[in-house]
Design a protein around this motif. Structure first.
Motif, PDB file in Angstrom:
ATOM      1  N   MET A  67      55.936 -79.311  58.265  1.00  0.00           N
ATOM      2  CA  MET A  67      57.012 -79.739  59.163  1.00  0.00           C
ATOM      3  C   MET A  67      57.117 -81.259  59.109  1.00  0.00           C
ATOM      4  O   MET A  67      56.195 -81.964  59.515  1.00  0.00           O
ATOM      5  CB  MET A  67      56.749 -79.272  60.596  1.00  0.00           C
ATOM      6  N   ASP A  69      59.348 -85.029  59.876  1.00  0.00           N
ATOM      7  CA  ASP A  69      59.771 -85.809  61.035  1.00  0.00           C
ATOM      8  C   ASP A  69      60.657 -85.043  62.024  1.00  0.00           C
ATOM      9  O   ASP A  69      61.768 -84.642  61.700  1.00  0.00           O
ATOM     10  CB  ASP A  69      60.528 -87.036  60.540  1.00  0.00           C
ATOM     11  N   THR A  70      60.154 -84.878  63.231  1.00  0.00           N
ATOM     12  CA  THR A  70      60.913 -84.219  64.309  1.00  0.00           C
ATOM     13  C   THR A  70      61.354 -85.224  65.369  1.00  0.00           C
ATOM     14  O   THR A  70      61.679 -84.846  66.494  1.00  0.00           O
ATOM     15  CB  THR A  70      60.040 -83.129  64.958  1.00  0.00           C
ATOM     16  N   VAL A  86      61.593 -76.767  67.301  1.00  0.00           N
ATOM     17  CA  VAL A  86      60.194 -76.872  66.899  1.00  0.00           C
ATOM     18  C   VAL A  86      59.428 -75.621  67.317  1.00  0.00           C
ATOM     19  O   VAL A  86      58.660 -75.040  66.536  1.00  0.00           O
ATOM     20  CB  VAL A  86      59.556 -78.131  67.513  1.00  0.00           C
ATOM     21  N   HIS A 110      51.988 -81.138  59.992  1.00  0.00           N
ATOM     22  CA  HIS A 110      53.088 -81.992  60.444  1.00  0.00           C
ATOM     23  C   HIS A 110      52.925 -83.358  59.794  1.00  0.00           C
ATOM     24  O   HIS A 110      51.815 -83.891  59.707  1.00  0.00           O
ATOM     25  CB  HIS A 110      53.092 -82.121  61.971  1.00  0.00           C
ATOM     26  N   LEU A 114      56.445 -87.564  65.119  1.00  0.00           N
ATOM     27  CA  LEU A 114      56.686 -86.469  66.047  1.00  0.00           C
ATOM     28  C   LEU A 114      57.728 -86.868  67.076  1.00  0.00           C
ATOM     29  O   LEU A 114      58.491 -86.029  67.556  1.00  0.00           O
ATOM     30  CB  LEU A 114      55.386 -86.068  66.754  1.00  0.00           C
ATOM     31  N   PHE A 130      53.226 -77.823  71.102  1.00  0.00           N
ATOM     32  CA  PHE A 130      52.100 -77.431  70.247  1.00  0.00           C
ATOM     33  C   PHE A 130      51.172 -76.440  70.932  1.00  0.00           C
ATOM     34  O   PHE A 130      50.345 -75.806  70.262  1.00  0.00           O
ATOM     35  CB  PHE A 130      51.340 -78.668  69.773  1.00  0.00           C
ATOM     36  N   TYR A 140      46.363 -76.029  62.194  1.00  0.00           N
ATOM     37  CA  TYR A 140      47.393 -77.020  61.886  1.00  0.00           C
ATOM     38  C   TYR A 140      46.799 -78.424  61.902  1.00  0.00           C
ATOM     39  O   TYR A 140      45.679 -78.644  62.383  1.00  0.00           O
ATOM     40  CB  TYR A 140      48.567 -76.916  62.859  1.00  0.00           C
ATOM     41  N   VAL A 142      48.157 -82.772  62.383  1.00  0.00           N
ATOM     42  CA  VAL A 142      49.217 -83.727  62.711  1.00  0.00           C
ATOM     43  C   VAL A 142      48.754 -85.100  62.253  1.00  0.00           C
ATOM     44  O   VAL A 142      47.570 -85.327  61.983  1.00  0.00           O
ATOM     45  CB  VAL A 142      49.535 -83.757  64.217  1.00  0.00           C
ATOM     46  N   HIS A 230      52.376 -90.156  56.240  1.00  0.00           N
ATOM     47  CA  HIS A 230      53.773 -90.341  56.612  1.00  0.00           C
ATOM     48  C   HIS A 230      54.559 -91.057  55.524  1.00  0.00           C
ATOM     49  O   HIS A 230      55.763 -90.828  55.351  1.00  0.00           O
ATOM     50  CB  HIS A 230      53.859 -91.116  57.929  1.00  0.00           C
TER      51      HIS A 230
END
Length: 642
Positions: A67, A69-70, A86, A110, A114, A130, A140, A142, A230
């Motif tokens: 996943m 950039d949200t 999401v 991710h 976020l 989450f 997961y 992040v 990132h």
């Protein structure tokens, strides 16, 4: 991504590549632009059960969900929070794990950003979203993007760290540790029967962070590593190209200035890193670079924040297939897919599944070869003949007791079953002295680590083959209780349909017509039995005239590629015949009632085939171990079995 736009106020400035939502005038989260074809999507659920998280750790097909950039869905300081896309993606991850789905999603990563503003209010909502994964025990990772934090990983406490730091993973079975800052984390998940290491690195990693990551890899020297960050590579596509139909989709990304640093300090000298994934930039892209060990590293950028509804919680799915040595990649929005197709607005309909070459593609990776530098390939040891002489074995020929590799075959080949079906050499007049030679090449699961190299052909007829003697017991065998015939074969790259089509690995002398066969599909001049390779697509064919009928039973396999070993097995239980390739039943196995194999009492040929009573074709390629048993064997008892 940090475009220079009034809506996008970054915590730390990044590359100014293009203005926000330049293409198609798409609106981001919090700006639900309505058109005449539909309203903004409402909360929708796929109807999945969002049940247990239970991936299959042993299956050779598994999926890594990614996943990017949200950020535009979480802008708390502007009172713009849209968690449903999401959360719907999280439900998709849960519902598509294990036996309940072909996807077998084993982990989700991710890629940072976020939030849009790094505000505590934004992370409060991120944390709540989450919890959907936490409540089901989903594995997961992040990491922090430049909209989540500022500076490098020595920055100290932030709303990101307080919400998504290592403490969040204290109950996770896949959490393997973090550096002292808490911004760089390691996760080890199980898939395809092995452990895989995923590193989630900060937006800007300090020297201490790089040192930690390098040491963590050294401490786990046999784990394949996926690096997530990132910012590593960005697309080189022109900003105005949409939907990205020009250029080379397999080489359309390049290192950012920081990405080059990541390569130099972490990736290049760590051969275990074979795949990197990052967000930050758009549009998506990928490239491949060779590391210091000379191996490929696949570097991917995926980010959809510039698309409809801030990317709509888009998922990039990496479907690993260790059988096909392929990673199939697809991109979709579970939130949009959960909506009634008849009620989706125009933009949602366009974004449900992305199908351009940068969003939907396949990558060929020979995993065993790629990982061989740190996971040495273990070769299955040879097995002595007495270990594979199962009850009912009528003949077993193998070639590890012959001459040196590359030297001509001159002496007989013994039948190791002890039944007296030894093979003698027959050379077509005028053929080269090396028409049949010993070889140490073999199928990796073959009991004997050797083979015979046949250099035969039809135009003109040339080569050498082996045959049973005139009084060999096998010549009279009719197999009334069934049979299993196995052979290992390999075709060379210069295999030619005209010259080598219908070559037989194993056949039986004797014309079908002289055996009284005359009904449908009967060619009276062809042999009563042959396990051959066709002239159309190199398909294995077993053609046999049974005892109980006047026409043949024919089993067909699929096309076999050259320069690869294959195990062929034909199994008859006294009623039906099945052809297997590498232990897998093929599609074209007829249901015809078939009992036994007709014989005229004539010899068998290894590497030869007759037609009309005369030699017609000689094998071109390699033949390994061959075994004939007078009953049906289960797959587990094949020569490739345990």
């Amino acid at each position: 991504m940090c475009p220079d736009h009034q809506r996008d106020t970054p915590v730390e400035s990044g590359h100014n590549r293009r203005s926000f939502l330049l293409t198609a005038g798409l609106a981001g989260a919090g700006a639900a632009t309505l058109g005449p074809l539909g309203a903004a999507p409402a909360s929708a659920h796929s109807g999945g059960n969002s049940g247990r998280w239970q991936p299959d750790p042993a299956g050779l097909q598994f999926t890594l969900a990614v996943m990017p950039d949200t950020q535009f869905l979480y802008w708390g300081s502007q009172n713009s929070i849209n968690s449903e896309p999401v959360i719907e993606s999280f439900r998709y991850v849960i519902d598509n794990s294990g036996d309940s789905s072909d996807d077998n999603i084993v982990f989700m990563a991710h890629l940072g950003d976020l939030t849009q503003d790094g505000d505590a209010s934004s992370f409060r909502e991120v944390g709540r979203a989450f919890e959907t994964l936490d409540s089901r025990g989903v594995a997961y990772s992040v990491l922090a993007g430049n909209h989540d934090v500022s500076g490098d990983d020595t920055r100290g406490s932030t709303p990101y760290l307080q919400t998504m730091g290592p403490q969040r993973f204290r109950r996770s079975k896949t959490f393997a540790g973090s550096d002292p800052s808490g911004y760089n984390t390691a996760h080890i998940f199980q898939a395809a029967g092995r452990d895989w290491l995923l590193l989630a690195m900060d937006w800007r990693t300090s020297a201490q962070g790089f040192a930690w990551a390098n040491q963590f890899i050294r401490d786990h020297p046999k784990l394949p590593v996926i690096l997530t960050a990132h910012d590593i590579v960005g697309s080189v596509y022109d900003d105005n190209v949409y939907p990205y139909e020009s250029g080379d989709p397999e080489n359309n990304a390049t290192f950012s200035e920081y990405g080059q640093q990541v390569w130099d300090e972490l990736i290049n000298d760590n051969d275990q890193i074979f795949l990197t994934l990052n967000g930050h930039f758009w549009p998506p892209g990928r490239t491949t670079r060779r590391n210091a060990a000379g191996h490929d590293v696949h570097l991917h950028i995926t980010n959809y924040q510039n698309r409809y509804f801030g990317g709509a919680g888009m998922l990039r799915l990496y479907h690993f297939d260790l059988v096909r040595n392929t990673i199939d990649v697809e991109t979709l929005s579970p939130w949009i897919l959960a909506q009634d197709p008849e009620k989706r607005n125009r933009l949602a309909a366009l974004e449900a599944r992305l199908t351009t070459p940068v969003d939907n593609f396949s990558m060929a990776i020979d995993f065993e070869e790629r990982f061989s530098g740190f996971i040495p390939v273990t070769t299955r040891p040879a097995r002595p003949a007495n270990k594979v002489l199962v009850p009912g074995t009528l003949a077993y020929w193998r070639f590890d007791g012959g001459g040196a590799a590359g030297t001509p075959v001159t002496e007989p080949v013994r039948d190791l079953s002890g039944r007296g079906n030894d093979l003698t050499l027959v050379t077509v007049p005028g053929s080269a002295a090396d028409a049949l030679t010993w070889s140490d090449d073999h199928h990796p699961d073959q009991p004997g680590h050797a083979s015979l190299r046949f250099a035969g052909g039809k135009n003109p007829l040339h080569g050498a083959y082996l045959t049973t003697g005139a009084r060999a017991p096998l010549n009279a065998e009719t197999f009334p209780r069934g049979y299993t015939i196995e052979a290992f074969v390999k075709m060379p790259l210069d295999w030619d349909a005209t010259n080598n089509g219908w070559m037989a690995a194993l056949s039986r002398w004797g014309e079908a017509g002289k055996a009284g066969k005359h009904d449908r599909n009967t060619d009276p001049r062809e042999p009563v039995m042959q396990l051959a390779i066709s002239n159309n697509g190199r398909e294995p064919q077993f053609n046999c005239y049974p005892l109980n009928q006047t026409y043949p039973t024919t089993n067909w396999g699929h096309g076999l590629v050259e320069d690869a070993w294959w195990h062929l097995a034909v199994v008859n239980d006294g009623r039906h015949t099945m052809l297997y390739v590498d232990g897998c039943p093929v599609v074209d196995n007829p249901s015809t009632n078939s009992n036994g194999i007709t014989t005229l009492g004539l010899p068998w040929m290894l590497g030869g085939r007759d037609y009309g009573g005369s030699l017609d074709q000689v094998f071109h390629g390699w033949i390994g171990d061959v075994r004939i048993v007078d009953r049906a064997l289960p797959v587990r008892d094949f020569l490739i079995g345990e």
